[in-house]
Design a protein around this motif. Structure first.
Motif, PDB file in Angstrom:
ATOM      1  N   LEU A  77      -5.126   3.344  -0.667  1.00 38.97           N
ATOM      2  CA  LEU A  77      -4.461   3.788   0.254  1.00 38.97           C
ATOM      3  C   LEU A  77      -3.330   2.873   0.679  1.00 38.97           C
ATOM      4  O   LEU A  77      -2.844   2.640   1.517  1.00 38.97           O
ATOM      5  CB  LEU A  77      -5.056   3.075   1.797  1.00 38.97           C
ATOM      6  N   PHE A  78      -2.693   1.762  -0.386  1.00 43.43           N
ATOM      7  CA  PHE A  78      -1.574   1.102  -0.722  1.00 43.43           C
ATOM      8  C   PHE A  78      -0.430   1.956  -0.855  1.00 43.43           C
ATOM      9  O   PHE A  78      -0.440   2.162  -2.018  1.00 43.43           O
ATOM     10  CB  PHE A  78      -2.211  -0.071  -1.350  1.00 43.43           C
ATOM     11  N   TYR A  79       0.881   0.974   0.262  1.00 43.05           N
ATOM     12  CA  TYR A  79       1.805   2.161  -0.474  1.00 43.05           C
ATOM     13  C   TYR A  79       2.463   1.174  -1.402  1.00 43.05           C
ATOM     14  O   TYR A  79       3.131   0.603  -1.204  1.00 43.05           O
ATOM     15  CB  TYR A  79       2.805   2.256   0.459  1.00 43.05           C
ATOM     16  N   ALA A  80       2.749   1.408  -2.896  1.00 39.01           N
ATOM     17  CA  ALA A  80       2.926   0.828  -3.998  1.00 39.01           C
ATOM     18  C   ALA A  80       4.562   0.878  -4.295  1.00 39.01           C
ATOM     19  O   ALA A  80       5.186   0.082  -3.956  1.00 39.01           O
ATOM     20  CB  ALA A  80       2.413   0.697  -5.161  1.00 39.01           C
ATOM     21  N   ASP A  81       5.258   1.830  -3.798  1.00 39.46           N
ATOM     22  CA  ASP A  81       6.376   2.312  -3.309  1.00 39.46           C
ATOM     23  C   ASP A  81       7.262   1.650  -2.851  1.00 39.46           C
ATOM     24  O   ASP A  81       8.550   1.419  -3.167  1.00 39.46           O
ATOM     25  CB  ASP A  81       6.915   4.451  -3.345  1.00 39.46           C
ATOM     26  N   SER A  82       6.960   0.877  -1.868  1.00 41.31           N
ATOM     27  CA  SER A  82       7.625  -0.024  -0.701  1.00 41.31           C
ATOM     28  C   SER A  82       7.749  -1.275  -1.739  1.00 41.31           C
ATOM     29  O   SER A  82       8.943  -2.029  -1.420  1.00 41.31           O
ATOM     30  CB  SER A  82       7.509   0.431   0.717  1.00 41.31           C
ATOM     31  N   VAL A  83       7.273  -1.992  -2.503  1.00 40.46           N
ATOM     32  CA  VAL A  83       7.212  -2.848  -3.293  1.00 40.46           C
ATOM     33  C   VAL A  83       7.942  -3.201  -4.125  1.00 40.46           C
ATOM     34  O   VAL A  83       7.525  -1.993  -5.642  1.00 40.46           O
ATOM     35  CB  VAL A  83       5.532  -3.644  -3.639  1.00 40.46           C
ATOM     36  N   LEU A  84       8.965  -3.675  -4.235  1.00 35.79           N
ATOM     37  CA  LEU A  84       9.392  -4.553  -5.128  1.00 35.79           C
ATOM     38  C   LEU A  84       9.250  -5.967  -5.516  1.00 35.79           C
ATOM     39  O   LEU A  84       9.916  -7.262  -5.558  1.00 35.79           O
ATOM     40  CB  LEU A  84      10.984  -4.277  -4.852  1.00 35.79           C
ATOM     41  N   PRO A  85       8.568  -5.078  -6.756  1.00 39.31           N
ATOM     42  CA  PRO A  85       7.703  -6.649  -7.437  1.00 39.31           C
ATOM     43  C   PRO A  85       8.771  -7.622  -7.815  1.00 39.31           C
ATOM     44  O   PRO A  85       9.605  -7.346  -9.023  1.00 39.31           O
ATOM     45  CB  PRO A  85       6.075  -6.722  -8.069  1.00 39.31           C
ATOM     46  N   ASP A  86       8.702  -9.079  -7.766  1.00 43.06           N
ATOM     47  CA  ASP A  86       9.064 -10.221  -8.474  1.00 43.06           C
ATOM     48  C   ASP A  86       8.483 -10.847 -10.112  1.00 43.06           C
ATOM     49  O   ASP A  86       8.906 -11.760 -10.579  1.00 43.06           O
ATOM     50  CB  ASP A  86       9.928 -10.637  -7.878  1.00 43.06           C
ATOM     51  N   GLN A  87       7.587  -9.976 -10.057  1.00 42.29           N
ATOM     52  CA  GLN A  87       6.200 -10.291 -10.369  1.00 42.29           C
ATOM     53  C   GLN A  87       5.195  -9.676 -10.961  1.00 42.29           C
ATOM     54  O   GLN A  87       5.011  -9.014 -10.130  1.00 42.29           O
ATOM     55  CB  GLN A  87       5.628 -11.965 -10.736  1.00 42.29           C
ATOM     56  N   LYS A  88       4.539  -9.643 -12.207  1.00 40.52           N
ATOM     57  CA  LYS A  88       3.540  -8.267 -12.362  1.00 40.52           C
ATOM     58  C   LYS A  88       2.528  -8.358 -11.190  1.00 40.52           C
ATOM     59  O   LYS A  88       2.081  -6.960 -10.509  1.00 40.52           O
ATOM     60  CB  LYS A  88       3.169  -8.065 -13.990  1.00 40.52           C
ATOM     61  N   LEU A  89       1.901 -10.115 -11.092  1.00 40.70           N
ATOM     62  CA  LEU A  89       0.639  -9.557 -10.872  1.00 40.70           C
ATOM     63  C   LEU A  89       0.705 -10.626  -9.253  1.00 40.70           C
ATOM     64  O   LEU A  89       1.322 -11.152  -8.733  1.00 40.70           O
ATOM     65  CB  LEU A  89      -0.804 -10.506 -11.353  1.00 40.70           C
TER      66      LEU A  89
END
Length: 209
Positions: A132-144
């Motif tokens: 259910l997590f919408y990952a496209d909204s997250v711009l990660p500054d780290q891989k994990l």
């Protein structure tokens, strides 16, 4: 046959959503599920009526683009719903004093007969949250990326007061939305044969590569 299958899938999705934890999120999800159903129907009509494979390919690409946009719009609606739910819960917390059991604090002093559990167990819970997590909204500054989601399992098995504790605000927010969208209720914690409120902690991690 295809139309019947699409209709069956739509009915199943509505049945699935009606079991949802939170009424506000259920209403929002039902609306966008219906929009997806209608878009799918219209694009399929165009696809079936087209004889050119080149045009069919274009229709499929346009359909994919529409769905990506719809996912983004839906997430914006979920964020607004999250703010609404949190505001309501804050008001309820101010106007009422309710006790709960914390499964991580002084467990030897507690007399719980049963802890709160999710249907299928802990791993099922984590898998459904990840789905259910919408990952496209997250711009990660780290891989994990990691967060701990703390929430209350109410006496009826619903959840409330969802709060994610992590370094990335957007990641935390999406984790909170995913929790409120869970399709099943918990089995409540039991103390001396009576259901009690129960604070639950769920550690989450996601690898962005």
């Amino acid at each position: 046959m295809t139309k019947k299958l699409l209709y069956l899938i739509f009915l199943l999705s509505l049945f699935f959503s009606h079991a949802q934890q939170n009424q506000e999120f259920k209403i929002t999800k039902d609306y966008f599920d219906y929009q997806r159903f209608m878009l799918n129907s219209e694009f399929k009509k165009k696809f079936d009526a087209e004889s050119s494979w080149e045009e069919k390919r274009n229709i499929k690409e346009n359909f994919s683009e529409f769905m990506v946009k719809l996912d983004s719009i839906q997430n914006t609606a979920f964020i607004a719903t999250l703010i609404k739910v949190k505001n309501r819960e804050d008001l309820e917390r101010i106007t009422s004093k309710r006790t709960m059991i914390d499964h991580a604090e002084n467990p030897e002093k507690q007399t719980l007969n049963e802890e709160a559990t999710y249907p299928g167990g802990f791993e099922t819970l984590r898998k459904q949250v990840a789905h259910l997590f919408y990952a496209d909204s997250v711009l990660p500054d780290q891989k994990l990326m990691k967060t701990n989601v703390v929430f209350v399992v109410e006496k009826d098995g619903s959840i409330s007061s969802v709060h994610a504790e992590g370094e990335n605000f957007t990641f935390n927010r999406q984790a909170e939305i995913a929790l409120y969208l869970l399709p099943e209720k918990f089995s409540p914690a039991m103390m001396n044969g009576t259901a009690v409120r129960y604070r639950f902690r769920l550690p989450l991690a996601m690898n962005f590569e």
